[in-house]
Scaffold this motif. Structure first.
Motif, PDB file in Angstrom:
ATOM      1  N   THR A  80      53.800 -28.058  -2.294  1.00 28.20           N
ATOM      2  CA  THR A  80      54.878 -28.665  -1.509  1.00 28.20           C
ATOM      3  C   THR A  80      55.359 -27.711  -0.419  1.00 28.20           C
ATOM      4  N   PHE A  81      55.494 -26.428  -0.734  1.00 30.58           N
ATOM      5  CA  PHE A  81      55.909 -25.450   0.267  1.00 30.58           C
ATOM      6  C   PHE A  81      54.879 -25.323   1.388  1.00 30.58           C
ATOM      7  N   VAL A  82      53.604 -25.306   1.033  1.00 34.09           N
ATOM      8  CA  VAL A  82      52.544 -25.185   2.029  1.00 34.09           C
ATOM      9  C   VAL A  82      52.523 -26.416   2.931  1.00 34.09           C
ATOM     10  N   ILE A  83      52.638 -27.590   2.339  1.00 33.13           N
ATOM     11  CA  ILE A  83      52.620 -28.836   3.113  1.00 33.13           C
ATOM     12  C   ILE A  83      53.817 -28.903   4.052  1.00 33.13           C
ATOM     13  N   THR A  84      54.984 -28.552   3.565  1.00 38.82           N
ATOM     14  CA  THR A  84      56.184 -28.570   4.401  1.00 38.82           C
ATOM     15  C   THR A  84      56.066 -27.565   5.540  1.00 38.82           C
ATOM     16  N   THR A  85      55.521 -26.402   5.265  1.00 38.93           N
ATOM     17  CA  THR A  85      55.308 -25.398   6.305  1.00 38.93           C
ATOM     18  C   THR A  85      54.357 -25.927   7.372  1.00 38.93           C
ATOM     19  N   ALA A  86      53.297 -26.608   6.963  1.00 42.36           N
ATOM     20  CA  ALA A  86      52.349 -27.184   7.925  1.00 42.36           C
ATOM     21  C   ALA A  86      53.030 -28.236   8.799  1.00 42.36           C
ATOM     22  N   CYS A  87      53.853 -29.075   8.201  1.00 38.73           N
ATOM     23  CA  CYS A  87      54.568 -30.107   8.977  1.00 38.73           C
ATOM     24  C   CYS A  87      55.488 -29.475  10.014  1.00 38.73           C
ATOM     25  N   VAL A  88      56.300 -28.542   9.598  1.00 36.10           N
ATOM     26  CA  VAL A  88      57.270 -27.916  10.501  1.00 36.10           C
ATOM     27  C   VAL A  88      56.550 -27.108  11.583  1.00 36.10           C
ATOM     28  N   ALA A  89      55.512 -26.377  11.206  1.00 37.56           N
ATOM     29  CA  ALA A  89      54.775 -25.578  12.186  1.00 37.56           C
ATOM     30  C   ALA A  89      54.091 -26.473  13.217  1.00 37.56           C
ATOM     31  N   GLY A  90      53.500 -27.565  12.767  1.00 37.93           N
ATOM     32  CA  GLY A  90      52.825 -28.475  13.687  1.00 37.93           C
ATOM     33  C   GLY A  90      53.775 -29.104  14.679  1.00 37.93           C
ATOM     34  N   VAL A  91      54.910 -29.580  14.208  1.00 38.18           N
ATOM     35  CA  VAL A  91      55.892 -30.201  15.105  1.00 38.18           C
ATOM     36  C   VAL A  91      56.446 -29.154  16.076  1.00 38.18           C
ATOM     37  N   SER A  92      56.680 -27.946  15.610  1.00 41.78           N
ATOM     38  CA  SER A  92      57.163 -26.872  16.496  1.00 41.78           C
ATOM     39  C   SER A  92      56.153 -26.560  17.591  1.00 41.78           C
ATOM     40  N   MET A  93      54.880 -26.554  17.240  1.00 52.40           N
ATOM     41  CA  MET A  93      53.841 -26.281  18.229  1.00 52.40           C
ATOM     42  C   MET A  93      53.769 -27.383  19.279  1.00 52.40           C
ATOM     43  N   VAL A  94      53.858 -28.635  18.851  1.00 47.33           N
ATOM     44  CA  VAL A  94      53.809 -29.750  19.799  1.00 47.33           C
ATOM     45  C   VAL A  94      54.991 -29.691  20.759  1.00 47.33           C
ATOM     46  N   LEU A  95      56.186 -29.522  20.223  1.00 49.33           N
ATOM     47  CA  LEU A  95      57.379 -29.477  21.077  1.00 49.33           C
ATOM     48  C   LEU A  95      57.354 -28.278  22.009  1.00 49.33           C
ATOM     49  N   SER A  96      56.914 -27.134  21.522  1.00 49.15           N
ATOM     50  CA  SER A  96      56.819 -25.944  22.372  1.00 49.15           C
ATOM     51  C   SER A  96      55.774 -26.134  23.471  1.00 49.15           C
ATOM     52  N   GLY A  97      54.725 -26.872  23.168  1.00 51.74           N
ATOM     53  CA  GLY A  97      53.713 -27.148  24.178  1.00 51.74           C
ATOM     54  C   GLY A  97      54.279 -27.915  25.353  1.00 51.74           C
ATOM     55  N   PHE A  98      55.136 -28.914  25.072  1.00 51.50           N
ATOM     56  CA  PHE A  98      55.739 -29.679  26.156  1.00 51.50           C
ATOM     57  C   PHE A  98      56.707 -28.827  26.977  1.00 51.50           C
ATOM     58  N   VAL A  99      57.498 -28.009  26.321  1.00 54.17           N
ATOM     59  CA  VAL A  99      58.428 -27.137  27.051  1.00 54.17           C
ATOM     60  C   VAL A  99      57.649 -26.116  27.876  1.00 54.17           C
ATOM     61  N   LEU A 100      56.587 -25.585  27.317  1.00 56.43           N
ATOM     62  CA  LEU A 100      55.763 -24.620  28.054  1.00 56.43           C
ATOM     63  C   LEU A 100      55.156 -25.267  29.291  1.00 56.43           C
ATOM     64  N   LYS A 101      54.699 -26.499  29.169  1.00 60.99           N
ATOM     65  CA  LYS A 101      54.130 -27.210  30.320  1.00 60.99           C
ATOM     66  C   LYS A 101      55.186 -27.391  31.411  1.00 60.99           C
ATOM     67  N   LEU A 102      56.403 -27.762  31.019  1.00 56.55           N
ATOM     68  CA  LEU A 102      57.482 -27.902  32.003  1.00 56.55           C
ATOM     69  C   LEU A 102      57.756 -26.577  32.721  1.00 56.55           C
ATOM     70  N   LEU A 103      57.805 -25.502  31.966  1.00 56.99           N
ATOM     71  CA  LEU A 103      58.055 -24.191  32.565  1.00 56.99           C
ATOM     72  C   LEU A 103      56.911 -23.765  33.484  1.00 56.99           C
ATOM     73  N   LEU A 104      55.678 -24.009  33.062  1.00 49.26           N
ATOM     74  CA  LEU A 104      54.538 -23.630  33.896  1.00 49.26           C
ATOM     75  C   LEU A 104      54.495 -24.455  35.179  1.00 49.26           C
ATOM     76  N   ASP A 105      54.833 -25.739  35.102  1.00 49.35           N
ATOM     77  CA  ASP A 105      54.898 -26.562  36.317  1.00 49.35           C
ATOM     78  C   ASP A 105      55.980 -26.038  37.258  1.00 49.35           C
ATOM     79  N   ASN A 106      57.120 -25.644  36.693  1.00 53.59           N
ATOM     80  CA  ASN A 106      58.195 -25.079  37.499  1.00 53.59           C
ATOM     81  C   ASN A 106      57.756 -23.764  38.139  1.00 53.59           C
ATOM     82  N   LEU A 107      57.015 -22.964  37.410  1.00 53.96           N
ATOM     83  CA  LEU A 107      56.501 -21.700  37.941  1.00 53.96           C
ATOM     84  C   LEU A 107      55.539 -21.965  39.090  1.00 53.96           C
ATOM     85  N   ASP A 108      54.662 -22.943  38.955  1.00 54.48           N
ATOM     86  CA  ASP A 108      53.726 -23.282  40.024  1.00 54.48           C
ATOM     87  C   ASP A 108      54.464 -23.793  41.257  1.00 54.48           C
ATOM     88  N   ASN A 109      55.496 -24.594  41.061  1.00 55.16           N
ATOM     89  CA  ASN A 109      56.276 -25.119  42.181  1.00 55.16           C
ATOM     90  C   ASN A 109      56.988 -24.001  42.927  1.00 55.16           C
TER      91      ASN A 109
END
Length: 113
Positions: A80-109
């Protein structure tokens, strides 16, 4: 817990480095150059999505097992701990990916202007 703290530190550190490059236009380091060339959104969404999906499916399977087997399930506590860690880590990675893309687009602009 250590896995999630470490992953969060890496993700937030990467986001902070890009944000600093936006607001303080000094010669960017190797990491900024690599991030602008690579596709961090796709990699983070893909790997985080797979990790979260596997975690959520594992959660569902474990819940069904608890429902249909019943009784004591002490042997599945660590899973249960491993599964919960995988869920939280995966969602954190997805959300961070979108924020990183926004920041990189702003940097390019900012570099174009």
């Amino acid at each position: 817990m250590a896995t999630l703290i470490g992953l969060s530190a890496i993700l937030f550190g990467t986001l902070a480095k890009v944000a600093i490059a936006i607001y303080h236009p000094i010669p960017a380091g190797l990491m900024i150059a690599w991030l602008t060339r690579s596709r961090p959104l796709e990699w983070l969404v893909l790997s985080g999505g797979v990790l979260a999906t596997v975690g959520f499916l594992g959660d569902i399977l474990l819940a069904l097992r608890w429902i249909f087997v019943g009784g004591s399930m002490e042997q599945s506590v660590h899973l249960t701990f491993v599964i919960t860690t995988a869920c939280v880590a995966g969602v954190s990675m997805v959300l961070s990916g979108f924020v990183l893309k926004l920041l990189l687009d702003n940097l390019d602009n900012r570099r174009v202007c």
